[in-house]
Design a protein around this motif. Sequence first.
Motif, PDB file in Angstrom:
ATOM      1  N   MET A  75     -16.220   2.854   3.638  1.00 54.73           N
ATOM      2  CA  MET A  75     -17.298   2.197   2.892  1.00 54.73           C
ATOM      3  C   MET A  75     -16.731   1.448   1.670  1.00 54.73           C
ATOM      4  O   MET A  75     -17.148   0.345   1.356  1.00 54.73           O
ATOM      5  N   TYR A  76     -15.753   2.055   0.975  1.00 52.91           N
ATOM      6  CA  TYR A  76     -15.153   1.450  -0.218  1.00 52.91           C
ATOM      7  C   TYR A  76     -14.100   0.401   0.101  1.00 52.91           C
ATOM      8  O   TYR A  76     -13.741  -0.395  -0.751  1.00 52.91           O
ATOM      9  N   CYS A  77     -13.565   0.413   1.296  1.00 52.93           N
ATOM     10  CA  CYS A  77     -12.449  -0.451   1.655  1.00 52.93           C
ATOM     11  C   CYS A  77     -12.831  -1.929   1.594  1.00 52.93           C
ATOM     12  O   CYS A  77     -13.802  -2.349   2.220  1.00 52.93           O
ATOM     13  N   PRO A  78     -12.082  -2.725   0.826  1.00 53.42           N
ATOM     14  CA  PRO A  78     -12.353  -4.159   0.821  1.00 53.42           C
ATOM     15  C   PRO A  78     -12.053  -4.740   2.205  1.00 53.42           C
ATOM     16  O   PRO A  78     -11.105  -4.317   2.865  1.00 53.42           O
ATOM     17  N   GLY A  82       0.266 -11.298  -8.264  1.00 51.41           N
ATOM     18  CA  GLY A  82      -0.260  -9.982  -7.922  1.00 51.41           C
ATOM     19  C   GLY A  82      -1.768  -9.951  -7.760  1.00 51.41           C
ATOM     20  O   GLY A  82      -2.452 -10.964  -7.852  1.00 51.41           O
ATOM     21  N   GLN A  83      -2.244  -8.746  -7.533  1.00 52.78           N
ATOM     22  CA  GLN A  83      -3.681  -8.536  -7.352  1.00 52.78           C
ATOM     23  C   GLN A  83      -4.071  -7.233  -8.035  1.00 52.78           C
ATOM     24  O   GLN A  83      -3.282  -6.297  -8.111  1.00 52.78           O
ATOM     25  N   PRO A  84      -5.294  -7.172  -8.541  1.00 50.11           N
ATOM     26  CA  PRO A  84      -5.746  -5.918  -9.142  1.00 50.11           C
ATOM     27  C   PRO A  84      -5.898  -4.836  -8.076  1.00 50.11           C
ATOM     28  O   PRO A  84      -6.059  -5.133  -6.893  1.00 50.11           O
ATOM     29  N   ALA A  85      -5.813  -3.592  -8.523  1.00 48.51           N
ATOM     30  CA  ALA A  85      -6.016  -2.474  -7.609  1.00 48.51           C
ATOM     31  C   ALA A  85      -7.458  -2.489  -7.104  1.00 48.51           C
ATOM     32  O   ALA A  85      -8.382  -2.813  -7.848  1.00 48.51           O
ATOM     33  N   GLN A  86      -7.621  -2.157  -5.837  1.00 46.21           N
ATOM     34  CA  GLN A  86      -8.947  -2.009  -5.229  1.00 46.21           C
ATOM     35  C   GLN A  86      -8.967  -0.660  -4.511  1.00 46.21           C
ATOM     36  O   GLN A  86      -8.974  -0.601  -3.288  1.00 46.21           O
ATOM     37  N   PRO A  87      -8.937   0.430  -5.281  1.00 41.42           N
ATOM     38  CA  PRO A  87      -8.817   1.754  -4.671  1.00 41.42           C
ATOM     39  C   PRO A  87      -9.986   2.073  -3.751  1.00 41.42           C
ATOM     40  O   PRO A  87     -11.140   1.802  -4.079  1.00 41.42           O
ATOM     41  N   PHE A  88      -9.664   2.641  -2.614  1.00 39.96           N
ATOM     42  CA  PHE A  88     -10.695   3.053  -1.659  1.00 39.96           C
ATOM     43  C   PHE A  88     -10.398   4.443  -1.097  1.00 39.96           C
ATOM     44  O   PHE A  88     -11.316   5.201  -0.797  1.00 39.96           O
ATOM     45  N   MET A  89      -9.140   4.822  -1.013  1.00 38.83           N
ATOM     46  CA  MET A  89      -8.784   6.134  -0.470  1.00 38.83           C
ATOM     47  C   MET A  89      -9.000   7.242  -1.510  1.00 38.83           C
ATOM     48  O   MET A  89      -9.681   8.225  -1.232  1.00 38.83           O
ATOM     49  N   TYR A  90      -8.414   7.084  -2.690  1.00 38.22           N
ATOM     50  CA  TYR A  90      -8.545   8.124  -3.703  1.00 38.22           C
ATOM     51  C   TYR A  90      -9.994   8.347  -4.138  1.00 38.22           C
ATOM     52  O   TYR A  90     -10.433   9.499  -4.219  1.00 38.22           O
ATOM     53  N   PRO A  91     -10.765   7.300  -4.405  1.00 37.44           N
ATOM     54  CA  PRO A  91     -12.160   7.552  -4.783  1.00 37.44           C
ATOM     55  C   PRO A  91     -12.949   8.288  -3.695  1.00 37.44           C
ATOM     56  O   PRO A  91     -13.797   9.120  -3.999  1.00 37.44           O
ATOM     57  N   ALA A  92     -12.653   7.993  -2.444  1.00 39.43           N
ATOM     58  CA  ALA A  92     -13.352   8.676  -1.346  1.00 39.43           C
ATOM     59  C   ALA A  92     -13.052  10.171  -1.370  1.00 39.43           C
ATOM     60  O   ALA A  92     -13.941  10.997  -1.155  1.00 39.43           O
ATOM     61  N   LEU A  93     -11.816  10.535  -1.642  1.00 42.14           N
ATOM     62  CA  LEU A  93     -11.447  11.946  -1.731  1.00 42.14           C
ATOM     63  C   LEU A  93     -12.075  12.584  -2.969  1.00 42.14           C
ATOM     64  O   LEU A  93     -12.694  13.636  -2.889  1.00 42.14           O
ATOM     65  N   LYS A  94     -11.907  11.945  -4.112  1.00 44.99           N
ATOM     66  CA  LYS A  94     -12.381  12.513  -5.379  1.00 44.99           C
ATOM     67  C   LYS A  94     -13.899  12.701  -5.369  1.00 44.99           C
ATOM     68  O   LYS A  94     -14.397  13.716  -5.838  1.00 44.99           O
ATOM     69  N   ASN A  95     -14.626  11.733  -4.839  1.00 49.34           N
ATOM     70  CA  ASN A  95     -16.088  11.818  -4.801  1.00 49.34           C
ATOM     71  C   ASN A  95     -16.593  12.942  -3.906  1.00 49.34           C
ATOM     72  O   ASN A  95     -17.731  13.377  -4.047  1.00 49.34           O
ATOM     73  N   ASN A  96     -15.777  13.364  -2.958  1.00 47.57           N
ATOM     74  CA  ASN A  96     -16.211  14.375  -1.992  1.00 47.57           C
ATOM     75  C   ASN A  96     -15.523  15.723  -2.167  1.00 47.57           C
ATOM     76  O   ASN A  96     -15.723  16.628  -1.358  1.00 47.57           O
ATOM     77  N   GLU A  97     -14.725  15.859  -3.211  1.00 43.83           N
ATOM     78  CA  GLU A  97     -13.935  17.071  -3.420  1.00 43.83           C
ATOM     79  C   GLU A  97     -14.799  18.345  -3.389  1.00 43.83           C
ATOM     80  O   GLU A  97     -14.520  19.280  -2.636  1.00 43.83           O
ATOM     81  N   LYS A  98     -15.845  18.386  -4.172  1.00 41.73           N
ATOM     82  CA  LYS A  98     -16.709  19.579  -4.223  1.00 41.73           C
ATOM     83  C   LYS A  98     -17.476  19.760  -2.920  1.00 41.73           C
ATOM     84  O   LYS A  98     -17.631  20.875  -2.423  1.00 41.73           O
TER      85      LYS A  98
END
Length: 178
Positions: free
Chosen positions: A44-47, A142-158
């Motif tokens: 869902m977050y992946c550009p 260069g390009q700015p970071a567009q994180p999609f993997m780490y936020p997906a993990l962090k948002n679902n940790e609990k």
Amino acid sequence: MPKGIEGLDKLMKKYGELAEQAAGNSMKKAVGAAVKLVQAEAKMYCPVSAGELRSGIRTVVDTQADKTVGTVYNNVKYGIYVEFGTGPRGEESHSGISPVVNPSYTMSPWWIHESQIDKEVAERYHWFYLDTQDGRFYQCTGQPAQPFMYPALKNNEKRVTRNISNYLAREIRKVCKQ
């Protein structure tokens, strides 16, 4: 002094064995469901440009001796550059990436030959270019970071932890009712 219940130790041992068996068999399913949850959010977050990066988000669950490990990964070559950013722009804007990762960014612009990139992609970024006798070269900063993997993990940790615990508790209760 009252005498203990005959066979209680044997019964408790049996319940323990059944619970262990249920947990072992169920852990792979529980972890598999958890990584699918993280995978869905990463997608869902992946550009998206052509969809290759999004469709490259995969999962695997491995069980070894006494542990089960679930992994959400992406093996598309440029995935890491999207997640962490590149060059001066990546260093300027890399919020949302994992705090345990410290990327090292190249601070000098670099040149990309036209044979290494689609013209449409280069034009979309409005890169400065030079035409030479060896062809067109695009300058990239260069390009700015567009994180999609780490936020997906962090948002679902609990949620992942809770889901695995609940799933295993249900399975243990099922076995104990047998």
